[in-house]
Design a protein around this motif. Structure first.
Motif, PDB file in Angstrom:
ATOM      1  N   ALA A   1      19.731  67.756 -16.424  1.00  0.00           N
ATOM      2  CA  ALA A   1      19.362  68.732 -15.386  1.00  0.00           C
ATOM      3  C   ALA A   1      20.635  69.506 -15.061  1.00  0.00           C
TER       4      ALA A   1
ATOM      5  N   GLN B   1      11.913  68.780 -11.316  1.00  0.00           N
ATOM      6  CA  GLN B   1      11.315  69.880 -12.094  1.00  0.00           C
ATOM      7  C   GLN B   1      12.031  70.069 -13.431  1.00  0.00           C
ATOM      8  N   ALA B   2      13.351  69.950 -13.418  1.00  0.00           N
ATOM      9  CA  ALA B   2      14.117  70.082 -14.675  1.00  0.00           C
ATOM     10  C   ALA B   2      13.757  68.953 -15.621  1.00  0.00           C
TER      11      ALA B   2
ATOM     12  N   ASN C   1      12.128  69.364 -19.284  1.00  0.00           N
ATOM     13  CA  ASN C   1      12.743  68.783 -20.488  1.00  0.00           C
ATOM     14  C   ASN C   1      11.748  67.913 -21.251  1.00  0.00           C
TER      15      ASN C   1
ATOM     16  N   TYR D   1      20.804  71.852 -10.981  1.00  0.00           N
ATOM     17  CA  TYR D   1      19.715  71.612 -10.024  1.00  0.00           C
ATOM     18  C   TYR D   1      20.023  72.092  -8.622  1.00  0.00           C
TER      19      TYR D   1
ATOM     20  N   ASN E   1      19.818  73.142 -20.494  1.00  0.00           N
ATOM     21  CA  ASN E   1      19.654  71.684 -20.308  1.00  0.00           C
ATOM     22  C   ASN E   1      19.904  70.892 -21.581  1.00  0.00           C
TER      23      ASN E   1
ATOM     24  N   ASN F   1      14.572  69.987  -7.578  1.00  0.00           N
ATOM     25  CA  ASN F   1      14.975  70.689  -8.807  1.00  0.00           C
ATOM     26  C   ASN F   1      15.259  69.720  -9.959  1.00  0.00           C
TER      27      ASN F   1
END
Ligand code: NAI
Length: 329
Positions: free
Chosen positions: A97, A309-310, A314, A100, A327, A306
Protein backbone atom coordinates in the motif's frame (compact mmCIF):
# COMPACT_ATOMS: atom_id res chain seq x y z
CA UNK A 1 -9.94 -15.98 -3.43
CA UNK A 2 -8.68 -17.24 -0.05
CA UNK A 3 -6.36 -14.78 1.66
CA UNK A 4 -4.35 -15.60 4.81
CA UNK A 5 -4.04 -12.42 6.87
CA UNK A 6 -1.03 -12.73 9.18
CA UNK A 7 -0.56 -10.57 12.32
CA UNK A 8 -4.27 -9.77 12.29
CA UNK A 9 -5.36 -7.04 14.66
CA UNK A 10 -9.01 -6.26 15.42
CA UNK A 11 -8.83 -3.10 13.30
CA UNK A 12 -7.57 -5.10 10.29
CA UNK A 13 -10.67 -7.26 10.42
CA UNK A 14 -12.96 -4.24 10.64
CA UNK A 15 -11.41 -2.25 7.77
CA UNK A 16 -10.61 -5.16 5.42
CA UNK A 17 -14.08 -6.69 5.88
CA UNK A 18 -15.68 -3.33 5.17
CA UNK A 19 -13.56 -2.73 2.03
CA UNK A 20 -14.16 -6.21 0.61
CA UNK A 21 -17.93 -6.39 1.25
CA UNK A 22 -18.82 -6.73 -2.43
CA UNK A 23 -15.88 -8.97 -3.33
CA UNK A 24 -15.36 -12.72 -3.54
CA UNK A 25 -12.52 -12.59 -1.04
CA UNK A 26 -12.51 -15.00 1.88
CA UNK A 27 -10.23 -13.83 4.71
CA UNK A 28 -8.41 -16.25 7.03
CA UNK A 29 -7.66 -14.18 10.13
CA UNK A 30 -4.42 -15.28 11.79
CA UNK A 31 -3.08 -13.73 14.99
CA UNK A 32 0.32 -15.28 14.37
CA UNK A 33 3.15 -13.33 12.75
CA UNK A 34 4.42 -14.78 9.50
CA UNK A 35 7.68 -16.73 9.89
CA UNK A 36 9.05 -19.85 8.20
CA UNK A 37 7.45 -21.79 11.08
CA UNK A 38 3.95 -20.28 10.72
CA UNK A 39 3.85 -20.11 6.90
CA UNK A 40 1.95 -23.44 6.83
CA UNK A 41 -1.11 -21.58 8.20
CA UNK A 42 -1.56 -20.22 4.67
CA UNK A 43 -2.25 -23.74 3.35
CA UNK A 44 -5.07 -23.54 0.78
CA UNK A 45 -4.73 -19.77 0.25
CA UNK A 46 -3.70 -18.19 -3.05
CA UNK A 47 -2.68 -14.96 -1.35
CA UNK A 48 -1.05 -13.80 1.86
CA UNK A 49 -1.64 -10.40 3.44
CA UNK A 50 1.22 -9.31 5.72
CA UNK A 51 2.24 -6.44 7.99
CA UNK A 52 5.47 -4.75 9.07
CA UNK A 53 6.57 -7.32 11.65
CA UNK A 54 6.01 -10.31 9.37
CA UNK A 55 9.15 -11.99 8.09
CA UNK A 56 9.14 -12.19 4.31
CA UNK A 57 12.69 -13.27 3.72
CA UNK A 58 13.74 -16.21 1.57
CA UNK A 59 12.94 -19.13 3.93
CA UNK A 60 9.38 -17.86 4.48
CA UNK A 61 8.91 -17.15 0.77
CA UNK A 62 10.11 -20.67 -0.08
CA UNK A 63 7.63 -22.15 2.40
CA UNK A 64 4.76 -20.06 1.00
CA UNK A 65 5.73 -20.95 -2.56
CA UNK A 66 5.66 -24.66 -1.74
CA UNK A 67 2.12 -24.25 -0.38
CA UNK A 68 1.02 -22.75 -3.70
CA UNK A 69 0.74 -19.12 -2.52
CA UNK A 70 1.10 -16.86 -5.56
CA UNK A 71 0.50 -13.35 -4.30
CA UNK A 72 1.75 -11.38 -1.30
CA UNK A 73 0.16 -8.06 -0.42
CA UNK A 74 1.59 -5.84 2.32
CA UNK A 75 -0.66 -3.69 4.49
CA UNK A 76 2.21 -1.19 4.71
CA UNK A 77 4.19 1.27 2.60
CA UNK A 78 7.61 0.14 3.87
CA UNK A 79 8.82 -3.21 2.59
CA UNK A 80 12.19 -3.71 4.32
CA UNK A 81 10.81 -6.98 5.79
CA UNK A 82 10.39 -8.45 2.28
CA UNK A 83 13.10 -9.87 0.02
CA UNK A 84 11.72 -8.56 -3.27
CA UNK A 85 14.38 -10.22 -5.43
CA UNK A 86 13.77 -13.64 -3.85
CA UNK A 87 10.01 -13.24 -4.33
CA UNK A 88 10.49 -12.40 -8.01
CA UNK A 89 12.81 -15.35 -8.46
CA UNK A 90 10.09 -17.64 -7.11
CA UNK A 91 7.54 -16.04 -9.46
CA UNK A 92 5.54 -14.55 -6.58
CA UNK A 93 3.66 -11.33 -7.22
CA UNK A 94 4.29 -8.78 -4.47
CA UNK A 95 2.52 -5.50 -3.81
CA UNK A 96 2.20 -2.94 -1.01
CA UNK A 97 0.00 0.00 0.00
CA UNK A 98 2.35 2.70 -1.29
CA UNK A 99 0.61 5.94 -0.43
CA UNK A 100 -2.25 5.32 1.95
CA UNK A 101 -1.87 8.49 4.00
CA UNK A 102 1.42 10.34 4.11
CA UNK A 103 -0.38 12.94 6.24
CA UNK A 104 -1.04 10.44 9.03
CA UNK A 105 2.68 9.75 9.47
CA UNK A 106 3.84 13.34 8.91
CA UNK A 107 1.31 14.65 11.44
CA UNK A 108 2.47 12.05 13.96
CA UNK A 109 6.08 13.15 13.48
CA UNK A 110 4.96 16.69 14.29
CA UNK A 111 3.08 15.35 17.33
CA UNK A 112 6.26 13.70 18.65
CA UNK A 113 8.25 16.87 18.02
CA UNK A 114 5.79 19.16 19.80
CA UNK A 115 5.45 16.70 22.67
CA UNK A 116 9.22 16.73 23.16
CA UNK A 117 9.43 20.50 23.04
CA UNK A 118 6.34 21.45 25.08
CA UNK A 119 6.05 18.39 27.37
CA UNK A 120 2.23 18.16 27.67
CA UNK A 121 2.44 14.56 28.96
CA UNK A 122 4.67 15.64 31.86
CA UNK A 123 2.39 18.59 32.61
CA UNK A 124 -0.75 16.47 32.60
CA UNK A 125 0.78 13.77 34.79
CA UNK A 126 1.78 16.49 37.26
CA UNK A 127 -1.66 18.11 37.24
CA UNK A 128 -3.20 14.74 38.11
CA UNK A 129 -1.01 14.90 41.24
CA UNK A 130 -2.24 18.48 41.90
CA UNK A 131 1.22 19.81 40.87
CA UNK A 132 0.75 22.94 38.74
CA UNK A 133 4.34 24.19 38.75
CA UNK A 134 6.03 25.14 35.49
CA UNK A 135 9.59 24.17 36.42
CA UNK A 136 11.11 21.78 33.89
CA UNK A 137 8.45 22.53 31.29
CA UNK A 138 10.32 25.32 29.49
CA UNK A 139 10.07 24.83 25.72
CA UNK A 140 11.19 26.80 22.67
CA UNK A 141 9.52 28.24 19.57
CA UNK A 142 9.78 26.22 16.38
CA UNK A 143 9.53 29.37 14.26
CA UNK A 144 12.97 30.26 12.91
CA UNK A 145 14.52 26.91 13.82
CA UNK A 146 16.33 24.74 11.25
CA UNK A 147 14.74 21.38 10.55
CA UNK A 148 16.68 18.67 8.71
CA UNK A 149 14.49 16.30 6.73
CA UNK A 150 16.13 13.08 5.50
CA UNK A 151 13.97 11.60 2.76
CA UNK A 152 11.58 13.99 1.03
CA UNK A 153 9.23 11.47 -0.58
CA UNK A 154 5.53 11.25 0.20
CA UNK A 155 5.79 11.52 4.00
CA UNK A 156 8.93 13.69 4.20
CA UNK A 157 7.52 16.29 1.81
CA UNK A 158 4.28 16.43 3.79
CA UNK A 159 6.25 16.87 7.01
CA UNK A 160 8.31 19.59 5.30
CA UNK A 161 5.17 21.50 4.26
CA UNK A 162 3.91 21.45 7.84
CA UNK A 163 7.25 22.68 9.18
CA UNK A 164 7.34 25.44 6.57
CA UNK A 165 3.95 26.57 7.86
CA UNK A 166 5.50 26.76 11.37
CA UNK A 167 8.03 29.25 9.95
CA UNK A 168 10.99 26.88 10.04
CA UNK A 169 14.01 26.82 7.74
CA UNK A 170 14.26 23.44 6.04
CA UNK A 171 17.41 21.60 5.05
CA UNK A 172 16.74 18.40 3.13
CA UNK A 173 18.68 15.38 2.03
CA UNK A 174 17.47 12.87 -0.54
CA UNK A 175 18.88 10.97 -3.48
CA UNK A 176 16.19 12.67 -5.59
CA UNK A 177 15.47 16.37 -5.11
CA UNK A 178 11.85 17.55 -5.08
CA UNK A 179 11.54 20.64 -7.33
CA UNK A 180 8.35 21.91 -5.72
CA UNK A 181 9.99 21.85 -2.28
CA UNK A 182 12.97 23.81 -3.63
CA UNK A 183 10.50 26.34 -4.99
CA UNK A 184 8.92 26.53 -1.54
CA UNK A 185 12.31 27.50 -0.09
CA UNK A 186 13.75 24.14 0.94
CA UNK A 187 17.52 23.82 0.60
CA UNK A 188 18.97 20.41 -0.32
CA UNK A 189 22.36 19.66 1.14
CA UNK A 190 24.63 16.74 2.00
CA UNK A 191 23.90 14.76 5.14
CA UNK A 192 26.92 16.07 7.06
CA UNK A 193 25.88 19.70 6.56
CA UNK A 194 22.26 18.90 7.38
CA UNK A 195 23.27 17.19 10.63
CA UNK A 196 25.65 19.98 11.64
CA UNK A 197 23.10 22.76 11.13
CA UNK A 198 19.74 21.29 12.14
CA UNK A 199 18.03 21.92 15.48
CA UNK A 200 15.74 19.01 14.69
CA UNK A 201 16.37 16.04 12.37
CA UNK A 202 13.42 13.97 11.15
CA UNK A 203 13.88 10.66 9.31
CA UNK A 204 11.60 9.81 6.38
CA UNK A 205 13.67 7.54 4.13
CA UNK A 206 13.12 3.79 3.70
CA UNK A 207 15.24 1.20 5.46
CA UNK A 208 17.46 -0.55 2.91
CA UNK A 209 21.02 -1.83 2.69
CA UNK A 210 22.05 1.74 1.82
CA UNK A 211 20.32 3.35 4.79
CA UNK A 212 20.79 0.79 7.57
CA UNK A 213 22.29 2.69 10.54
CA UNK A 214 22.36 5.85 8.42
CA UNK A 215 22.71 7.63 11.75
CA UNK A 216 25.56 5.63 13.22
CA UNK A 217 27.76 6.75 16.14
CA UNK A 218 29.89 8.96 13.89
CA UNK A 219 26.94 10.70 12.22
CA UNK A 220 25.15 11.22 15.55
CA UNK A 221 28.32 12.92 16.80
CA UNK A 222 28.18 15.25 13.77
CA UNK A 223 24.76 16.57 14.82
CA UNK A 224 24.38 20.03 16.26
CA UNK A 225 24.90 19.62 20.03
CA UNK A 226 21.56 19.48 21.83
CA UNK A 227 19.53 18.74 18.69
CA UNK A 228 16.32 16.70 18.66
CA UNK A 229 15.85 13.56 16.58
CA UNK A 230 12.49 12.29 15.31
CA UNK A 231 12.16 8.83 13.78
CA UNK A 232 8.84 7.71 12.33
CA UNK A 233 10.50 5.75 9.48
CA UNK A 234 12.27 2.58 10.67
CA UNK A 235 14.28 1.76 13.79
CA UNK A 236 17.13 0.25 11.78
CA UNK A 237 18.05 3.69 10.41
CA UNK A 238 19.67 4.58 13.75
CA UNK A 239 22.33 2.96 15.94
CA UNK A 240 20.21 2.62 19.08
CA UNK A 241 23.09 2.19 21.54
CA UNK A 242 24.85 5.25 20.14
CA UNK A 243 21.59 7.21 20.31
CA UNK A 244 21.24 6.32 24.01
CA UNK A 245 24.82 7.49 24.66
CA UNK A 246 24.04 10.79 22.90
CA UNK A 247 20.90 11.24 25.04
CA UNK A 248 22.94 10.61 28.18
CA UNK A 249 25.70 13.03 27.18
CA UNK A 250 23.35 15.79 26.00
CA UNK A 251 24.60 15.56 22.40
CA UNK A 252 20.91 14.88 21.73
CA UNK A 253 18.54 16.81 23.98
CA UNK A 254 15.64 14.51 23.09
CA UNK A 255 14.30 11.93 20.69
CA UNK A 256 10.79 11.16 19.49
CA UNK A 257 10.42 7.60 18.26
CA UNK A 258 7.52 5.80 16.64
CA UNK A 259 9.86 3.04 15.51
CA UNK A 260 12.87 1.45 17.19
CA UNK A 261 15.19 -1.48 16.45
CA UNK A 262 13.81 -4.61 18.16
CA UNK A 263 10.28 -3.17 18.32
CA UNK A 264 8.80 -6.56 17.35
CA UNK A 265 9.41 -7.76 20.91
CA UNK A 266 7.02 -5.13 22.29
CA UNK A 267 4.87 -3.33 19.74
CA UNK A 268 1.40 -4.42 18.58
CA UNK A 269 0.74 -6.77 21.50
CA UNK A 270 0.29 -6.84 25.27
CA UNK A 271 3.47 -7.69 27.22
CA UNK A 272 2.37 -6.47 30.63
CA UNK A 273 3.02 -9.86 32.23
CA UNK A 274 6.64 -10.24 31.15
CA UNK A 275 7.56 -6.54 30.86
CA UNK A 276 9.90 -5.02 28.25
CA UNK A 277 12.51 -7.67 27.44
CA UNK A 278 14.55 -5.54 25.02
CA UNK A 279 16.94 -3.71 27.35
CA UNK A 280 17.61 -0.78 24.98
CA UNK A 281 13.88 -0.14 24.54
CA UNK A 282 13.31 -0.47 28.30
CA UNK A 283 16.05 2.10 28.86
CA UNK A 284 14.65 4.47 26.23
CA UNK A 285 11.04 4.46 27.48
CA UNK A 286 12.27 5.37 30.94
CA UNK A 287 14.42 8.32 29.84
CA UNK A 288 12.86 11.71 30.56
CA UNK A 289 13.98 13.16 27.22
CA UNK A 290 12.42 10.39 25.11
CA UNK A 291 8.89 10.12 23.82
CA UNK A 292 8.05 6.77 22.25
CA UNK A 293 4.88 5.50 20.59
CA UNK A 294 4.32 1.90 19.41
CA UNK A 295 4.53 2.30 15.61
CA UNK A 296 1.20 4.08 15.51
CA UNK A 297 1.99 6.90 13.07
CA UNK A 298 -0.11 5.19 10.39
CA UNK A 299 -2.99 4.57 12.78
CA UNK A 300 -5.74 6.95 11.63
CA UNK A 301 -9.19 6.24 10.26
CA UNK A 302 -8.22 7.67 6.87
CA UNK A 303 -5.03 5.62 6.64
CA UNK A 304 -6.72 2.35 7.63
CA UNK A 305 -9.48 2.99 5.10
CA UNK A 306 -6.91 3.61 2.37
CA UNK A 307 -4.75 0.62 3.37
CA UNK A 308 -7.80 -1.66 3.13
CA UNK A 309 -8.76 -0.21 -0.25
CA UNK A 310 -5.20 -0.52 -1.58
CA UNK A 311 -5.03 -4.11 -0.31
CA UNK A 312 -8.30 -4.90 -2.07
CA UNK A 313 -7.09 -3.24 -5.30
CA UNK A 314 -3.90 -5.31 -5.14
CA UNK A 315 -5.79 -8.57 -4.55
CA UNK A 316 -8.40 -7.92 -7.23
CA UNK A 317 -5.87 -6.48 -9.68
CA UNK A 318 -3.73 -9.59 -9.57
CA UNK A 319 -5.97 -11.79 -11.74
CA UNK A 320 -6.64 -8.99 -14.23
CA UNK A 321 -3.07 -7.68 -14.30
CA UNK A 322 -4.22 -4.31 -12.98
CA UNK A 323 -2.36 -3.95 -9.69
CA UNK A 324 -1.71 -0.18 -9.43
CA UNK A 325 1.80 0.54 -10.74
CA UNK A 326 2.84 2.44 -7.59
CA UNK A 327 1.90 -0.56 -5.40
CA UNK A 328 3.75 -3.19 -7.43
CA UNK A 329 7.11 -4.28 -6.09
P1 NAI B 1 8.68 7.39 -0.33
O1 NAI B 1 9.25 6.28 -1.14
O2 NAI B 1 7.59 8.22 -0.89
O3 NAI B 1 9.85 8.38 0.12
C1 NAI B 1 11.10 7.94 0.60
C2 NAI B 1 12.14 8.96 0.18
O4 NAI B 1 13.39 8.57 0.74
C3 NAI B 1 12.32 9.04 -1.34
O5 NAI B 1 12.24 10.38 -1.78
C4 NAI B 1 13.69 8.44 -1.56
O6 NAI B 1 14.37 8.99 -2.68
C5 NAI B 1 14.38 8.82 -0.25
N1 NAI B 1 15.59 8.07 0.00
C6 NAI B 1 15.89 6.79 -0.37
N2 NAI B 1 17.14 6.48 0.01
C7 NAI B 1 17.65 7.58 0.62
C8 NAI B 1 18.89 7.88 1.23
N3 NAI B 1 19.90 6.97 1.25
N4 NAI B 1 19.09 9.10 1.76
C9 NAI B 1 18.09 10.03 1.72
N5 NAI B 1 16.88 9.80 1.15
C10 NAI B 1 16.67 8.59 0.63
O7 NAI B 1 8.23 6.71 1.05
P2 NAI B 1 7.22 7.30 2.11
O8 NAI B 1 5.84 6.86 1.78
O9 NAI B 1 7.48 8.74 2.31
O10 NAI B 1 7.65 6.49 3.42
C11 NAI B 1 8.94 6.64 3.99
C12 NAI B 1 9.15 5.58 5.04
O11 NAI B 1 8.29 5.83 6.16
C13 NAI B 1 8.75 4.15 4.60
O12 NAI B 1 9.79 3.53 3.89
C14 NAI B 1 8.46 3.47 5.92
O13 NAI B 1 9.64 2.85 6.37
C15 NAI B 1 8.08 4.62 6.85
N6 NAI B 1 6.68 4.54 7.26
C16 NAI B 1 6.40 4.50 8.59
C17 NAI B 1 5.09 4.41 9.03
C18 NAI B 1 4.73 4.40 10.48
O14 NAI B 1 3.58 4.08 10.82
N7 NAI B 1 5.63 4.76 11.37
C19 NAI B 1 3.98 4.31 8.07
C20 NAI B 1 4.39 4.43 6.69
C21 NAI B 1 5.70 4.50 6.31
Amino acid sequence: MNVAVFSTQEFDQVYLTQAAQQSAISWRWLNESLTPETAHLAQGCEAVCAFVLDDLHEPTLNALNQLGVQLIVLRSAGFNNLDVAAAHQLGLTVARAAAYSPNAVAEHAVTLLLTLIRKPCVAQARLKQADGRLNGLLGFDLKGKTIGVIGTGRIGSQFTQIMLAFGCRILANDVIENASLIQAGVQYTNIENLLAQSDVVSLHCPLSNDTRQLLDRQRLAQMKPGALLINTARGGLVDTEAMISCLESGQLSGVGLDVVAGEESLFFSDHRNEGIINTAIAQLVNMPNVIMTPHQAFFTHEALTNIAQATLANLQGWKTGTIPESNRL
